[in-house]
Motif scaffolding. Sequence first.
Motif, PDB file in Angstrom:
ATOM      1  N   GLU A 150       8.145  32.986  -9.736  1.00 34.93           N
ATOM      2  CA  GLU A 150       8.341  33.633 -11.028  1.00 34.93           C
ATOM      3  C   GLU A 150       9.573  34.514 -10.968  1.00 34.93           C
ATOM      4  OE1 GLU A 150       5.142  36.153 -12.198  1.00 34.93           O
ATOM      5  OE2 GLU A 150       6.186  36.815 -14.008  1.00 34.93           O
ATOM      6  N   GLY A 153       9.751  36.726 -15.967  1.00 30.18           N
ATOM      7  CA  GLY A 153       8.969  36.109 -17.039  1.00 30.18           C
ATOM      8  C   GLY A 153       9.094  34.608 -17.133  1.00 30.18           C
ATOM      9  N   SER A 154       9.974  34.036 -16.321  1.00 27.27           N
ATOM     10  CA  SER A 154      10.101  32.589 -16.272  1.00 27.27           C
ATOM     11  C   SER A 154       9.632  32.091 -14.908  1.00 27.27           C
ATOM     12  CB  SER A 154      11.557  32.157 -16.487  1.00 27.27           C
ATOM     13  OG  SER A 154      11.980  32.480 -17.799  1.00 27.27           O
ATOM     14  N   LYS A 207      10.610  32.219 -20.380  1.00 23.96           N
ATOM     15  CA  LYS A 207      10.284  33.387 -21.184  1.00 23.96           C
ATOM     16  C   LYS A 207      10.910  33.248 -22.564  1.00 23.96           C
ATOM     17  CE  LYS A 207      10.794  38.402 -21.295  1.00 23.96           C
ATOM     18  NZ  LYS A 207      11.271  39.591 -20.563  1.00 23.96           N
ATOM     19  N   ARG A 215       6.119  29.996 -29.264  1.00 19.68           N
ATOM     20  CA  ARG A 215       5.793  30.751 -28.060  1.00 19.68           C
ATOM     21  C   ARG A 215       4.295  30.750 -27.822  1.00 19.68           C
ATOM     22  NH1 ARG A 215       7.173  36.367 -27.939  1.00 19.68           N
ATOM     23  NH2 ARG A 215       9.222  35.942 -28.760  1.00 19.68           N
ATOM     24  N   TRP A 220       2.593  34.675 -17.212  1.00 25.26           N
ATOM     25  CA  TRP A 220       3.917  35.250 -16.947  1.00 25.26           C
ATOM     26  C   TRP A 220       4.515  35.893 -18.197  1.00 25.26           C
ATOM     27  CZ3 TRP A 220       2.743  29.985 -16.492  1.00 25.26           C
ATOM     28  CH2 TRP A 220       2.123  29.655 -15.262  1.00 25.26           C
ATOM     29  N   GLY A 221       3.688  36.033 -19.224  1.00 27.42           N
ATOM     30  CA  GLY A 221       4.143  36.592 -20.480  1.00 27.42           C
ATOM     31  C   GLY A 221       4.351  35.504 -21.523  1.00 27.42           C
ATOM     32  N   GLY A 223       5.959  32.759 -23.725  1.00 26.12           N
ATOM     33  CA  GLY A 223       7.056  31.829 -23.439  1.00 26.12           C
ATOM     34  C   GLY A 223       6.720  30.418 -23.891  1.00 26.12           C
TER      35      GLY A 223
END
Length: 492
Positions: A150, A153-154, A207, A215, A220-221, A223
């Motif tokens: 990671e 966030g990606s 992300k 989205r 990871w948030g 995305g």
Amino acid sequence: MLTHQLHITNSLSRKKEKFESIVPGRVGMYVCGPTVYGHPHLGHARPYITFDVFYRYLTHLGYKVRYVRNITDVGHLENDADSGEDKIAKKARLEQLEPMEIVELYTQKFHEAMHLLNNLPVNIEPRASGHIIEQIEMIKSIIANGWAYESKGSVYFDVVNYSKTHDYGKLSGRVIDELIAGAGNERRELEGQAEKRNPADFALWKKAAPEHIMRWPSPWGDGFPGWHIECSAMSTKYLGETFDIHGGGMDLLFPHHESEVAQSKGACGKAPVRYWMHNNMITINGQKMGKSLGNFINLEEFFTGSHKLLEQAYSPMTIRFFILQAHYRSPVDFSNEGLKAAEKGLSRLMNAAQTLRRLTSGASSTSDIPSLQKACYEAMDDDLNTAITLSHLFECARIINSVHAGTETITAADLELLKNFFTEFVFSILGLKEESVGGGSDIDALLQMILKVRTDAKANKDFSTSDKIRDELAAIGFKIKDEKSGTSWTRE
RNA sequence: GGUCCUGUGGCCGAGUGGCUAGGCAGAGCUCUGCAAAAGCUUGUACAGCGGUUCGAAUCCGCUCGGGACCUCCA
């Protein structure tokens, strides 16, 4: 049908290999589907016709096939100044529509085109947006196995680490060092490069920027999935960790399919595909087909003739026939001359199919019908050589016409055989169909009446009347032919 | 620049170390009141230059064209 020795070119080995399914009698086939952000164009026709014929042939041979073809409705990035914005989101903003409205519109357009081209519906048509969870789960597995990391966030696939123990590049013939070195001197500045440990790494999850419409939440948030992961996730879900055939255009070999292999191995530890099949590309008038050259032609424009490069409209079957006249691994050049020739050739084949229905048998056969049947199978078994198959079917057409004209004869048994396999190959396997057939029994009855009047006029040597009938029928789209057995008609 | 693919008669497009692709177009003939359709006959191609071989368009090398891909682009 185990008597057949079907061979197909496997991109993994670059050789023709004998085809053997993993589970006897059953075949799992995955073909990369379209990104539904625009009208389906000529480039879409080739892979879907090619694999439709393969699907039909496998089914004909007795295999139970599960044919999966995805719809990509998320994740592809636009490679221009608006970097980072989802293609679909961009188009939506331009047209003031919801992203899913765009997806729906062009999915329908795609289905219409497939239907017109007489491609059979696939068994499962999964959408990337409907499999976000599966994609996230797969990414988690890859991370857990140590092949991804990671970063802000990606999530990126660790190509360098992976390639220490795996043959990344085998499918597409890349050498990892060259990829890393970035041999070219015109390399693009790629968005997100700074987040990667290595330029060769590719994104599994991206992300989403605040303005990004499409989205989904993830570990990871917020995305959206990377380009390659959808095919890995969906093919695994519906066909298993290892399946028989994966098809697509040659342009997808790298990085798309190479990455798919890496993702699947990274997640499951197994090679996902036994046979990789790739069709070649399409050019127009010898030029590469591309947006920048302005020679991209939508399928709808072919069907209506509404494109400045087209001298006339070309029917879906003309397109299909033209594509099948070339081997799927050869590039094919679309030109008006070539399409017109295809149109006439197709018409010759279709006329023969009609003539075949009213053919009568004789005491002996002047042609070796069983050998022709065998030749058709051999051609298809040899890496799906539809061009050769068609040449044999044209030989059949010649025989049919000759028998009809009385210069050749055919036994009842051979006629039966010919009817069976000619029809099977032309219509069921190659998927061609007659496009301008009759107009129903009412119209036929009407035509028969008119033609009877004309026949009577001819019998009375009243040729001005008979020609007038012929001309006026032609003017409204009915073409007639005087044959020994009577007068027949077809629609223009 | 790198990797891979490719170059066939007027056009499209198969294929193979020596023997017919096929379609379209063209020419001649047959059939036909005339058309149309169909049948028969006809074309002698394999980018160029070398090499391997008894023999290559098919294998090898080079040259010249064309194409795909080279990290998010069907």
